[in-house]
Scaffold this motif. Sequence first.
Motif, PDB file in Angstrom:
ATOM      1  N   GLY A   1       0.789  -1.224   0.000  1.00  0.00           N
ATOM      2  CA  GLY A   1       0.000   0.000   0.000  1.00  0.00           C
ATOM      3  C   GLY A   1       0.815   1.266   0.000  1.00  0.00           C
ATOM      4  N   LEU A   2       2.020   1.238  -0.621  1.00  0.00           N
ATOM      5  CA  LEU A   2       2.855   2.432  -0.659  1.00  0.00           C
ATOM      6  C   LEU A   2       3.919   2.305  -1.745  1.00  0.00           C
ATOM      7  CD1 LEU A   2       5.488   1.036   0.714  1.00  0.00           C
ATOM      8  CD2 LEU A   2       4.675   2.013   2.826  1.00  0.00           C
ATOM      9  N   VAL A   3       4.602   3.405  -1.992  1.00  0.00           N
ATOM     10  CA  VAL A   3       5.839   3.389  -2.765  1.00  0.00           C
ATOM     11  C   VAL A   3       6.966   3.193  -1.757  1.00  0.00           C
ATOM     12  CG1 VAL A   3       7.387   4.695  -4.269  1.00  0.00           C
ATOM     13  CG2 VAL A   3       4.899   4.949  -4.505  1.00  0.00           C
ATOM     14  N   PRO A   4       7.725   2.106  -1.836  1.00  0.00           N
ATOM     15  CA  PRO A   4       8.738   1.834  -0.816  1.00  0.00           C
ATOM     16  C   PRO A   4       9.816   2.909  -0.760  1.00  0.00           C
ATOM     17  CG  PRO A   4       8.332  -0.102  -2.173  1.00  0.00           C
ATOM     18  CD  PRO A   4       7.655   1.039  -2.849  1.00  0.00           C
ATOM     19  N   TRP A   5      10.468   3.003   0.396  1.00  0.00           N
ATOM     20  CA  TRP A   5      11.579   3.923   0.566  1.00  0.00           C
ATOM     21  C   TRP A   5      12.646   3.700  -0.496  1.00  0.00           C
ATOM     22  CZ3 TRP A   5      13.062   8.273   2.688  1.00  0.00           C
ATOM     23  CH2 TRP A   5      14.426   8.526   2.898  1.00  0.00           C
ATOM     24  N   GLY A   6      12.905   2.440  -0.849  1.00  0.00           N
ATOM     25  CA  GLY A   6      13.835   2.130  -1.927  1.00  0.00           C
ATOM     26  C   GLY A   6      15.253   1.920  -1.450  1.00  0.00           C
ATOM     27  N   ALA A   7      16.087   1.435  -2.371  1.00  0.00           N
ATOM     28  CA  ALA A   7      17.459   1.065  -2.032  1.00  0.00           C
ATOM     29  C   ALA A   7      18.500   2.031  -2.582  1.00  0.00           C
ATOM     30  CB  ALA A   7      17.752  -0.340  -2.568  1.00  0.00           C
ATOM     31  N   ALA A   8      18.075   3.097  -3.269  1.00  0.00           N
ATOM     32  CA  ALA A   8      19.033   3.978  -3.939  1.00  0.00           C
ATOM     33  C   ALA A   8      19.967   4.687  -2.967  1.00  0.00           C
ATOM     34  CB  ALA A   8      18.287   5.008  -4.781  1.00  0.00           C
ATOM     35  N   LEU A   9      19.510   4.940  -1.745  1.00  0.00           N
ATOM     36  CA  LEU A   9      20.341   5.630  -0.758  1.00  0.00           C
ATOM     37  C   LEU A   9      20.975   4.663   0.230  1.00  0.00           C
ATOM     38  CD1 LEU A   9      18.043   8.727  -0.047  1.00  0.00           C
ATOM     39  CD2 LEU A   9      19.942   8.534  -1.659  1.00  0.00           C
ATOM     40  N   GLY A  10      20.871   3.365  -0.038  1.00  0.00           N
ATOM     41  CA  GLY A  10      21.460   2.355   0.833  1.00  0.00           C
ATOM     42  C   GLY A  10      20.426   1.705   1.722  1.00  0.00           C
ATOM     43  N   GLY A  11      20.705   0.484   2.145  1.00  0.00           N
ATOM     44  CA  GLY A  11      19.817  -0.239   3.044  1.00  0.00           C
ATOM     45  C   GLY A  11      18.734  -1.012   2.306  1.00  0.00           C
ATOM     46  N   PRO A  12      17.900  -1.759   3.061  1.00  0.00           N
ATOM     47  CA  PRO A  12      16.846  -2.557   2.452  1.00  0.00           C
ATOM     48  C   PRO A  12      15.838  -1.689   1.705  1.00  0.00           C
ATOM     49  CG  PRO A  12      17.186  -3.190   4.742  1.00  0.00           C
ATOM     50  CD  PRO A  12      17.949  -1.928   4.536  1.00  0.00           C
ATOM     51  N   ARG A  13      15.265  -2.231   0.669  1.00  0.00           N
ATOM     52  CA  ARG A  13      14.336  -1.487  -0.172  1.00  0.00           C
ATOM     53  C   ARG A  13      12.969  -1.317   0.470  1.00  0.00           C
ATOM     54  NH1 ARG A  13      10.424  -2.644  -4.111  1.00  0.00           N
ATOM     55  NH2 ARG A  13      10.264  -0.933  -5.635  1.00  0.00           N
ATOM     56  N   LEU A  14      12.454  -2.375   1.106  1.00  0.00           N
ATOM     57  CA  LEU A  14      11.067  -2.361   1.577  1.00  0.00           C
ATOM     58  C   LEU A  14      10.980  -1.716   2.958  1.00  0.00           C
ATOM     59  CD1 LEU A  14       9.785  -5.818   0.329  1.00  0.00           C
ATOM     60  CD2 LEU A  14       9.636  -3.586  -0.783  1.00  0.00           C
TER      61      LEU A  14
END
Length: 348
Positions: free
Chosen positions: A114-127
């Motif tokens: 139910g969201l756009v995930p934080w993502g992995a572009a800045l490091g760390g897990p995507r979800l």
Amino acid sequence: MGETAEQVGDRFPLYADPVDGRWATTGRGSWTGGFWAGLLWLRARHTGSDADRSAAAAVTARLAPWIDADTATRGLVLWYGTALAAGDDTAGTAADLRERTVKATLAAWEPRLGLVPWGAALGGPRLRARADGVPGLVPLLASAGPEGQEAAAGHLRRHLDLCLPGDHAQRPFPAWRWDEASGWAAEPDPAPGWTRGEAWLLLAVADSFLHMDASSSRMDRLAESAERLLQRCAFLTGPLVPPAGARQPDGPLDTSAAAITAVALLKLALVPEVGWASACAARAEAVLRRLVEAHLTRPGGSRPPGMLLDGCYDAHSGTAVRHELVWGDFFLALGLSASLGRADLRRV
């Protein structure tokens, strides 16, 4: 801004030393690049100069690599970096970037979460879900018709459900991680009481009032969320310039959190038929006045004039804890411009 532009050249400013005003910079802008572009658009509006408009457009065009980056901070980069270009974007660069960003962001939507995930572009897990992954993304998504409106509402709703616990005495939890086996779990850093995270949430709620379709049930839910945030985080009664972390009241201040809050309150003051509009307007003016009178450098000193000091980049790591921050500058300039009638907060 002239001093900053001359110093950073073709790089992006991040934070400046409070002693000599020297900027730490990034080549691609990181999650803060849109605020430098937004500042340049504000300057172009103020001066009316063709050269300043060209400079703003050039920096905005350099935000393009972030369109397809796997990060919810696309909202911070591509919304605030393009929204103020309306009317001055003769080449259509900003409008094109925004349209492409909306498509990429909708493609990143995770229906099961139910969201756009934080993502992995800045490091760390995507979800992951973070408070700073909501502002900017809500108006971007909401501009994409019915599908975008639903995504914007869902993205905000999921973050509010996670970040605002049922215990009304508890500060918001700003960061969460998804685990396939156990579901959502709060992350230890940033910890509850991160005042900039609280300001980001308030700004996202304020943006939702101004950019999402006004169905009665949706507006009622937004009004409830706004009231919970205003009360729980003491936005109308606490310090005009809060500490970076509410759990460390004697720690470093964060003027950037105050500047974000001022803009959010000015936006909430535009919402019709709510009991807290006038209080939000008065508080925003008081915050802006405090920032200008107590934290802004003046002409004639050893430092460049117009530096908003006492911003805290990261208290946990001790990084740039009394510095000028580019997003603090942006929101202070935006709040002052709106108060002077030079920027329409319904559009940015």
